[in-house]
Design a protein around this motif. Structure first.
Motif, PDB file in Angstrom:
ATOM      1  N   SER B  43     -46.138  -7.030 -62.334  1.00  0.00           N
ATOM      2  CA  SER B  43     -45.773  -5.613 -61.363  1.00  0.00           C
ATOM      3  C   SER B  43     -44.595  -5.901 -60.546  1.00  0.00           C
ATOM      4  O   SER B  43     -44.435  -6.982 -60.464  1.00  0.00           O
ATOM      5  N   THR B  44     -43.934  -5.104 -60.519  1.00  0.00           N
ATOM      6  CA  THR B  44     -42.677  -5.059 -59.589  1.00  0.00           C
ATOM      7  C   THR B  44     -42.943  -5.175 -58.157  1.00  0.00           C
ATOM      8  O   THR B  44     -43.998  -4.689 -57.742  1.00  0.00           O
ATOM      9  N   GLY B  45     -42.149  -5.750 -57.490  1.00  0.00           N
ATOM     10  CA  GLY B  45     -42.124  -6.056 -56.023  1.00  0.00           C
ATOM     11  C   GLY B  45     -41.843  -4.784 -55.202  1.00  0.00           C
ATOM     12  O   GLY B  45     -41.095  -3.599 -55.799  1.00  0.00           O
ATOM     13  N   GLU B  46     -41.762  -4.713 -54.036  1.00  0.00           N
ATOM     14  CA  GLU B  46     -41.493  -3.596 -53.189  1.00  0.00           C
ATOM     15  C   GLU B  46     -40.009  -3.162 -53.182  1.00  0.00           C
ATOM     16  O   GLU B  46     -39.886  -2.007 -52.972  1.00  0.00           O
ATOM     17  N   MET B  47     -39.072  -3.928 -53.778  1.00  0.00           N
ATOM     18  CA  MET B  47     -37.832  -3.547 -53.917  1.00  0.00           C
ATOM     19  C   MET B  47     -37.530  -3.232 -55.268  1.00  0.00           C
ATOM     20  O   MET B  47     -36.421  -3.193 -55.738  1.00  0.00           O
ATOM     21  N   ASN B  49     -37.980  -4.951 -58.115  1.00  0.00           N
ATOM     22  CA  ASN B  49     -37.760  -6.252 -58.831  1.00  0.00           C
ATOM     23  C   ASN B  49     -38.843  -6.981 -59.300  1.00  0.00           C
ATOM     24  O   ASN B  49     -40.026  -7.046 -58.726  1.00  0.00           O
ATOM     25  N   TYR B  50     -38.892  -7.812 -60.272  1.00  0.00           N
ATOM     26  CA  TYR B  50     -39.705  -8.716 -60.801  1.00  0.00           C
ATOM     27  C   TYR B  50     -39.446  -9.881 -60.118  1.00  0.00           C
ATOM     28  O   TYR B  50     -38.553 -10.619 -59.768  1.00  0.00           O
ATOM     29  N   GLY B 410     -39.184 -13.500 -52.403  1.00  0.00           N
ATOM     30  CA  GLY B 410     -40.015 -12.623 -51.549  1.00  0.00           C
ATOM     31  C   GLY B 410     -40.302 -11.408 -52.419  1.00  0.00           C
ATOM     32  O   GLY B 410     -41.320 -10.670 -51.834  1.00  0.00           O
ATOM     33  N   GLU B 411     -39.613 -11.168 -53.496  1.00  0.00           N
ATOM     34  CA  GLU B 411     -40.221 -10.197 -54.355  1.00  0.00           C
ATOM     35  C   GLU B 411     -41.666 -10.150 -54.558  1.00  0.00           C
ATOM     36  O   GLU B 411     -42.138  -9.122 -55.142  1.00  0.00           O
TER      37      GLU B 411
END
Lengths: 421, 602
Positions: B43-47, B49-50, B410-411
């Motif tokens: 799943s993608t991060g908050e921004m 991105n993977y 951090g992603e």
């Protein structure tokens, strides 16, 4: 809050502001995710979010801004040949985290499923996106809307998949099951119990299985969900025999009193019984009678309470105790209702098993008053079926049709089911 | 010029009691009831991105088996949302924070840290910062503590094959305090000191689980070529070893990169050479071929003499990649002929046609993974030659480190939406202040006073993590000195003689029964002997003639018999008596009688 050079005012604490600041004498770098009620939520460079009272932030320095791209719709959709309709109505399966509010909320674009559904590229998706809604907010008008949109998708494609919230999925699915007199392909409801932003989401297998079932030339409405809590198998349930039996488990949906119609495992579908074949054409009867109520009987229920639920209705489904009973004190009010033309239908709050109103005197007396036993029909299905019959057929045909096994809603051979719950 | 070495630590301590987000106990009785099988998606991060580490794991697309332990429920199966955070664990975390001079957050905010190696059924680990900005003072200066997190422990890995990995759910969800230092540590010795000092605070509190793996360390290291995170170092001594190893490894890679330059033109291309190995003398290869694998070979342009030569060990960097994708490993030109591979070598060279400075290697792998192995190996050599050595590694028991996966970014973090933010109130702070762990010296003084034992005994109780047990035994026996003697001497002595593991629940049951009939010291010792060494059931012990008190007349008869039969003296009197007499007697009475008898006889 103390501001340092470069930072104007509190107004600078907008979403996406890149800050360097001190909090309890420690310096942090981060991006503002939100600012409300005196609390700033910052995503730190370490990846952690921290919620900080704005008064505790010192030496705040604005170092730029960055756009927060929250799970935006991506362009393009699978185009792999085999056509399938996909109607997204909302629910967990079409939900993502909203990073601004931090809540899981419905989103419009189900294209994110592409990366994780292994067989999706074999299909060409004909997508229809409704305003996303959590299924507890759906009303019978929405069932009609979903039915009409499904009809269009059926006409343009083979099978149709409906992404739907799980809470009321079995209501919508059984409503469509009755509304479609004939259908040219399967209508398959798919939901998920874990939102698809989670790596462990059940959405991916459920959709993979539904895509596989969509190839089958059957004229049925079904629900496709995990068969157990592993990611090995998904089950196809007949819409009128399925019920959500757990608040949170992946395998919450169960075919009651029997096996699911089919099981999907490792890329292949295995049918336990032959489904009804697809028709040459689609016939939709989409009128619904809203004046149908459902009452859960309990020892503290008073005749007046029941009276209010019968008043002004054309039918009422009672979820009685055991084999289909209510207390003697209700006979009077039920008789009055039946005499004035209300169809009073008895189901059981045991959910499993059938209503049999010949065993005890209570049951026999209720029948003599005119209560209609719903047999093994699930209470919710009995309600939806009544809404359908009263909306589309003359009143005098009601009992005959209600007791007729129109879509497999009666379980004629109750066994041990799929597996004990 | 080389950049200064930077070393930081992350110390993970499991707290005992119940799990962080459900009511399950942290301890398991070892029983299991079936398994669940899962896959994990990305799943993608908050921004939006993977995360690179997550992308890497997806490339391995594996099935994860989870064994259902007795101390797990729907929360661990990822079948139910987390319950409220365990307030006991939070309180202890806040108290430890204060002992480490950290400042507490105002709001506890749980995050999901994406981990798709299967070690969490959900695909993420729940973690929250509880405090930050602290320090410990060491003999070599102050080391700053950057953050303390209260997180859930991951599932325990049982086995790891290429396509399927097995975990047990017994460890999943155990509260874990993660204490991270700034890179203020000077060298391996210093790292050991810091780890010990921080670990001590929690060990002394008695809050950690009483289990060998209750403390684990991650070591962060850099010397100018990117940060390396070495995961899960179990023993303090290994911290020093793995730092030494890593420093040498990086120095040698730097030397190689200087010689070879940073251009790597994806020189690895595999050819199926299984045919050449049909009659191989290598057992390893033969076994793999029988299991349906194939042998592939590739040139390593320009790498002859760098694979395994003096301090050069590029071969090992490639072998680490191979193992991650289920291959048995590689054999390369710097070590061939060898491992039973000999006759195949010439035809292999004819096929690959290496120039003088080219190395080559063979690898045993299944068909499905060979492509990704090739591209990962090319990427790895290229990254090493560019001197970007940042990655996640793990340390083995010998202190050698191995490649595990790319460093996470951090992603991989986004808010845990199932857990509402939780304010750290003044009341919570006040309650945590009351239980701030004491220092070793304070504890020794306190124990010695409380149980009436020597400072040395008190220190042993602390070192052996017996603080909570002595408290319990003292309340059972009504005698701290006796409790201490049983715990520190009697039970360990008997344990050495025993053939089976001691069941501490039985020990407690026996002590309780004996205390109920006001037993004397010797009675406890004899009874424990019967239980631990002779495995006698408790009911039989309590009615055993060996626990009968011997009266003075009988004792006198026994001593007289010994005195006449053999030479006994004050030193061997008690052991001899114990060997001949069944029952409990008071040693001082025996001495008195012995003196009487020897006086009479003289």
């Amino acid at each position: 809050m103390i501001l340092s050079k470069g930072c104007g005012t509190l107004k600078d604490l907008v979403e996406g502001a890149i800050l360097r600041f001190k909090y309890k004498q420690t310096q942090f770098d981060g991006i503002v995710i939100s600012y409300s009620n005196g609390l700033v939520n910052v995503k730190l460079s370490s990846g952690y979010n921290m919620t900080i009272p704005v008064d505790s932030m010192d030496d705040v320095e604005l170092r730029g801004t960055r756009k927060i791209v929250s799970t935006e719709a991506r362009k393009g959709k699978p185009d792999g040949g085999k056509k399938v309709g996909l109607l997204a109505t909302g629910g967990t399966i079409a939900s993502r985290v909203d990073y601004v509010t931090g809540a899981v909320k419905p989103v419009l674009d189900p294209a994110f499923l592409e990366d994780s559904v292994s067989n999706i590229r074999e299909f060409s998706l004909d997508m229809d996106l409704m305003d996303p809604v959590l299924s507890e907010n759906l009303k019978p008008n929405d069932w009609v809307e979903i039915a009409r949109r499904s009809l269009k998708l059926l006409e343009r494609n083979g099978g149709t998949i409906v992404l739907h919230g799980t809470d009321t999925m079995s209501y919508t699915a059984s409503a469509l099951s009755f509304m479609f007199q004939e259908q040219t392909g399967p209508i398959l409801f798919v939901g998920s119990q874990r939102s698809s932003d989670r790596p462990s989401s059940d959405a991916f297998l459920n959709l993979e299985a539904a895509l596989e079932f969509s190839k089958v030339p059957m004229g049925e409405v079904g629900v496709v969900m995990h068969r157990n809590i592993s990611d090995h198998e998904a089950a196809l349930h007949r819409a009128v025999r399925v019920r959500k039996m757990h608040t949170s488990r992946r395998d919450a949906f169960r075919t009651l009193g029997g096996k699911p119609m089919a099981v999907y495992s490792s890329g292949a579908a295995r049918f336990n019984e032959g489904p009804s074949p697809a028709s040459e054409r689609n016939v939709l009867m989409d009128k619904l009678e809203r004046k149908v109520s459902m009452v859960y009987f309990h020892p503290s229920l008073e005749p007046d309470d029941l009276g209010q639920m019968l008043d002004g209705r054309r039918a009422s489904i009672i979820m009685g105790t055991g084999l289909g009973h209510v207390g003697r004190r209700f006979y009077g009010i039920i008789k009055d209702a039946v005499d004035s033309g209300v169809k009073v239908i008895m189901t059981s709050q045991c959910i499993n098993g059938m209503v049999d109103m010949n065993v005890y005197s209570t049951g026999r007396e209720l029948q003599s008053i005119g209560v209609i036993p719903a047999g093994s029909m699930l209470p919710e299905v009995a309600m939806v079926k009544s809404m359908h019959l009263l909306g589309n057929y003359p009143d005098e045909d009601f009992i005959g049709l209600f007791l007729k096994n129109m879509r497999g809603e009666f379980n004629l051979r109750d066994g041990l089911g799929d597996e004990p719950i | 010029m080389t950049a200064p070495v930077k070393i930081g630590l992350e110390i993970h301590v499991q707290l005992g009691g119940r799990k962080l987000f459900c009511e399950c106990p942290t301890e398991s009785d070892g029983t299991k009831s079936g398994s669940i099988y899962r896959k994990l998606s990305l799943s993608t991060g908050e921004m939006g991105n993977y995360d690179p580490a997550a992308v890497y794991e997806r490339g391995r697309s594996r099935v994860f088996e989870y064994e259902i332990s007795d101390n797990s429920c729907l929360v661990e199966y990822d079948e139910e949302p987390p319950h409220d955070v365990n307030s006991e664990a939070l309180l202890k975390g806040l108290a430890v924070s204060q002992a480490l001079n950290c400042r507490t957050v105002d709001v506890l905010e749980y995050m999901r840290k994406i981990v798709v190696d299967g070690s969490n059924t959900s695909g993420f680990q729940r973690t929250a910062i509880i405090s930050f900005g602290g320090w410990v003072d060491t003999t070599r200066g102050r080391v700053r503590i950057s953050t303390i997190c209260l997180e859930e422990d991951s599932a325990r890995k049982i086995s790891d094959a290429s396509a399927e990995v097995s975990y047990s759910l017994d460890r999943l969800g155990i509260p874990l305090l993660e204490i991270a230092t700034e890179p203020d540590i000077l060298d391996g010795e210093h790292a050991v000191e810091v780890a010990k000092q921080i670990g001590d605070i929690i060990l002394l509190s008695g809050w950690s689980r009483r289990a060998p793996e209750s403390i684990r360390q991650d070591v962060n290291f850099s010397m100018g070529y990117g940060r390396v995170e070495i995961k899960g170092v179990p023993k303090l001594s290994v911290i020093r070893d793995c730092l030494l190893y890593e420093k040498e490894r990086q120095a040698s890679l730097k030397e190689m990169a200087d010689k070879l330059g940073s251009n790597w033109e994806n020189g690895i291309e595999f050819t199926d050479v299984t045919e050449l190995f049909a009659e191989t003398g290598s057992k390893v290869i033969r076994r793999s071929l029988e299991a349906g694998m194939k042998v592939y070979a590739s040139l390593l342009p320009g790498l002859n003499g760098y694979l395994r030569n003096g301090t050069y060990r590029l071969g090992r960097e490639l072998a680490d990649v191979a193992k991650l994708y289920g291959s048995g490993g590689i054999m390369h030109s710097d070590e061939l002929p060898g491992y039973g591979v000999k006759g195949e070598l010439e035809p292999l060279k004819d096929m690959l046609k290496p120039r003088a400075d080219d190395g080559f290697f063979i690898i045993v792998s299944d068909d499905a993974h060979i492509r990704i192995i090739g591209s990962e190996m090319n990427a790895r050599i290229s990254k090493i030659l560019r001197l970007d050595l940042s990655e996640t590694r793990y340390a083995d028991a010998q202190g050698e480190t191995h490649y595990l996966r790319p460093l996470p970014g951090g992603e991989r973090m986004y808010p845990e939406t199932d857990i509402p933010n939780y304010p750290i109130t003044r009341e919570l702070m006040r309650r945590s202040q009351e239980i701030v762990p004491k220092s070793r010296e304070e504890l020794i003084a306190e124990f010695s006073r409380k149980y009436g034992i020597s400072q040395q005994e008190a220190s042993s109780i602390i070192v052996n993590n017996l603080s909570s047990v002595i408290d319990d035994y003292t309340s059972v026996l009504g005698n701290g000195k006796l409790a201490s003697r049983l715990l520190l001497q009697v039970i360990p002595d008997l344990a050495r003689k025993a053939t089976r593991n001691i069941n501490m629940a039985d020990v407690r049951k026996l002590l309780t029964a004996l205390a109920g009939r006001s037993a004397v010291k010797e009675e406890y010792e004899r009874a424990l002997d019967l239980l631990i060494v002779q495995s006698m059931p408790i009911d039989s012990i309590l009615v055993s003639p060996e626990l009968k008190h011997i009266d003075d007349g009988e004792l006198r008869k026994a001593i007289l018999a010994l005195y006449e039969g053999e030479s006994i003296n004050e030193k061997n009197l008690i052991p001899r008596l114990k060997a001949t007499v069944k029952g409990i007697f008071d040693p001082s009475t025996a001495f008195r009688i012995f003196k009487d008898i020897s006086g009479e006889q003289n």
